[in-house]
Design a protein around this motif. Sequence first.
Motif, PDB file in Angstrom:
ATOM      1  N   MET A  18      53.338   6.496 108.558  1.00  0.00           N
ATOM      2  CA  MET A  18      54.575   6.474 107.782  1.00  0.00           C
ATOM      3  C   MET A  18      55.418   7.664 108.208  1.00  0.00           C
ATOM      4  O   MET A  18      54.933   8.546 108.922  1.00  0.00           O
ATOM      5  CB  MET A  18      54.267   6.546 106.285  1.00  0.00           C
ATOM      6  N   THR A  19      56.660   7.714 107.753  1.00  0.00           N
ATOM      7  CA  THR A  19      57.508   8.858 108.060  1.00  0.00           C
ATOM      8  C   THR A  19      57.070  10.060 107.232  1.00  0.00           C
ATOM      9  O   THR A  19      56.385   9.912 106.206  1.00  0.00           O
ATOM     10  CB  THR A  19      58.984   8.560 107.746  1.00  0.00           C
ATOM     11  N   GLY A  20      57.494  11.225 107.639  1.00  0.00           N
ATOM     12  CA  GLY A  20      57.222  12.429 106.863  1.00  0.00           C
ATOM     13  C   GLY A  20      57.854  12.349 105.481  1.00  0.00           C
ATOM     14  O   GLY A  20      57.261  12.794 104.491  1.00  0.00           O
ATOM     15  N   ALA A  21      59.050  11.771 105.388  1.00  0.00           N
ATOM     16  CA  ALA A  21      59.710  11.613 104.089  1.00  0.00           C
ATOM     17  C   ALA A  21      58.886  10.722 103.174  1.00  0.00           C
ATOM     18  O   ALA A  21      58.728  11.003 101.982  1.00  0.00           O
ATOM     19  CB  ALA A  21      61.115  11.041 104.275  1.00  0.00           C
ATOM     20  N   GLN A  22      58.338   9.639 103.724  1.00  0.00           N
ATOM     21  CA  GLN A  22      57.505   8.747 102.934  1.00  0.00           C
ATOM     22  C   GLN A  22      56.234   9.464 102.481  1.00  0.00           C
ATOM     23  O   GLN A  22      55.792   9.311 101.354  1.00  0.00           O
ATOM     24  CB  GLN A  22      57.139   7.496 103.741  1.00  0.00           C
ATOM     25  N   PHE A  23      55.663  10.267 103.371  1.00  0.00           N
ATOM     26  CA  PHE A  23      54.440  10.992 103.036  1.00  0.00           C
ATOM     27  C   PHE A  23      54.682  11.987 101.899  1.00  0.00           C
ATOM     28  O   PHE A  23      53.883  12.089 100.964  1.00  0.00           O
ATOM     29  CB  PHE A  23      53.882  11.695 104.274  1.00  0.00           C
ATOM     30  N   THR A  24      55.794  12.738 101.956  1.00  0.00           N
ATOM     31  CA  THR A  24      56.068  13.693 100.885  1.00  0.00           C
ATOM     32  C   THR A  24      56.352  12.986  99.569  1.00  0.00           C
ATOM     33  O   THR A  24      55.996  13.502  98.508  1.00  0.00           O
ATOM     34  CB  THR A  24      57.210  14.665 101.246  1.00  0.00           C
ATOM     35  N   GLU A  25      56.966  11.796  99.621  1.00  0.00           N
ATOM     36  CA  GLU A  25      57.157  10.995  98.402  1.00  0.00           C
ATOM     37  C   GLU A  25      55.805  10.585  97.832  1.00  0.00           C
ATOM     38  O   GLU A  25      55.579  10.647  96.620  1.00  0.00           O
ATOM     39  CB  GLU A  25      58.003   9.754  98.710  1.00  0.00           C
ATOM     40  N   LEU A  26      54.889  10.175  98.693  1.00  0.00           N
ATOM     41  CA  LEU A  26      53.538   9.811  98.264  1.00  0.00           C
ATOM     42  C   LEU A  26      52.836  11.005  97.603  1.00  0.00           C
ATOM     43  O   LEU A  26      52.231  10.863  96.534  1.00  0.00           O
ATOM     44  CB  LEU A  26      52.735   9.312  99.470  1.00  0.00           C
ATOM     45  N   ALA A  34      54.252  13.611  96.178  1.00  0.00           N
ATOM     46  CA  ALA A  34      54.915  13.919  94.911  1.00  0.00           C
ATOM     47  C   ALA A  34      54.457  12.971  93.812  1.00  0.00           C
ATOM     48  O   ALA A  34      54.176  13.398  92.687  1.00  0.00           O
ATOM     49  CB  ALA A  34      56.433  13.844  95.080  1.00  0.00           C
ATOM     50  N   ARG A  35      54.341  11.691  94.132  1.00  0.00           N
ATOM     51  CA  ARG A  35      53.883  10.718  93.137  1.00  0.00           C
ATOM     52  C   ARG A  35      52.423  10.960  92.770  1.00  0.00           C
ATOM     53  O   ARG A  35      52.045  10.815  91.612  1.00  0.00           O
ATOM     54  CB  ARG A  35      54.102   9.300  93.633  1.00  0.00           C
ATOM     55  N   ILE A  92      50.881  11.876  88.964  1.00  0.00           N
ATOM     56  CA  ILE A  92      49.749  11.180  88.341  1.00  0.00           C
ATOM     57  C   ILE A  92      48.681  12.183  87.928  1.00  0.00           C
ATOM     58  O   ILE A  92      48.122  12.107  86.848  1.00  0.00           O
ATOM     59  CB  ILE A  92      49.164  10.122  89.294  1.00  0.00           C
ATOM     60  N   GLN A  93      48.405  13.168  88.783  1.00  0.00           N
ATOM     61  CA  GLN A  93      47.369  14.155  88.487  1.00  0.00           C
ATOM     62  C   GLN A  93      47.714  14.992  87.263  1.00  0.00           C
ATOM     63  O   GLN A  93      46.837  15.429  86.540  1.00  0.00           O
ATOM     64  CB  GLN A  93      47.138  15.072  89.682  1.00  0.00           C
ATOM     65  N   THR A  94      48.989  15.224  87.006  1.00  0.00           N
ATOM     66  CA  THR A  94      49.354  16.045  85.857  1.00  0.00           C
ATOM     67  C   THR A  94      49.190  15.279  84.556  1.00  0.00           C
ATOM     68  O   THR A  94      49.121  15.871  83.494  1.00  0.00           O
ATOM     69  CB  THR A  94      50.800  16.565  85.964  1.00  0.00           C
TER      70      THR A  94
END
Length: 125
Positions: A98-106, A108-109, A113-115
């Motif tokens: 995936m793109t780096g932008a997609q990876f950082t979105e993943l 962040a999401r 969830i962890q919080t």
Amino acid sequence: MTSRNKAKGSSWERAIVEHLRAAGWPFAERRLAGAAKDRGDIAGVVGVVIEAKNTATARLAEWVDETELERTNDGAWLGVVWHKRKGKGSAADGYVTMTGAQFTELLARALDIQTVIPVDGEEVA
């Protein structure tokens, strides 16, 4: 596409679906080809477009561009290319690009969830 290549692609798509179902995504399924606006090869993971590739030559830039268009067509937040690893038959051994932008979105999401979900009985800050 030759029938041999089509069979290889279909087999890889089935392997991905089987892997996703075993991993807890029971609605994963192959998409029917031929739609006016392509939305990827695998459906059933909400918000995610999966483009499956089983070829001898990797063309990552082309594949990621294709997947980004499919992600937009689908209105999904994430688009990935799941490509077969040479000499390995399992989808678990494949690569996901995936793109780096997609990876950082993943990431962040996943952090969101962890919080919310306690880990080992403690809430994560």
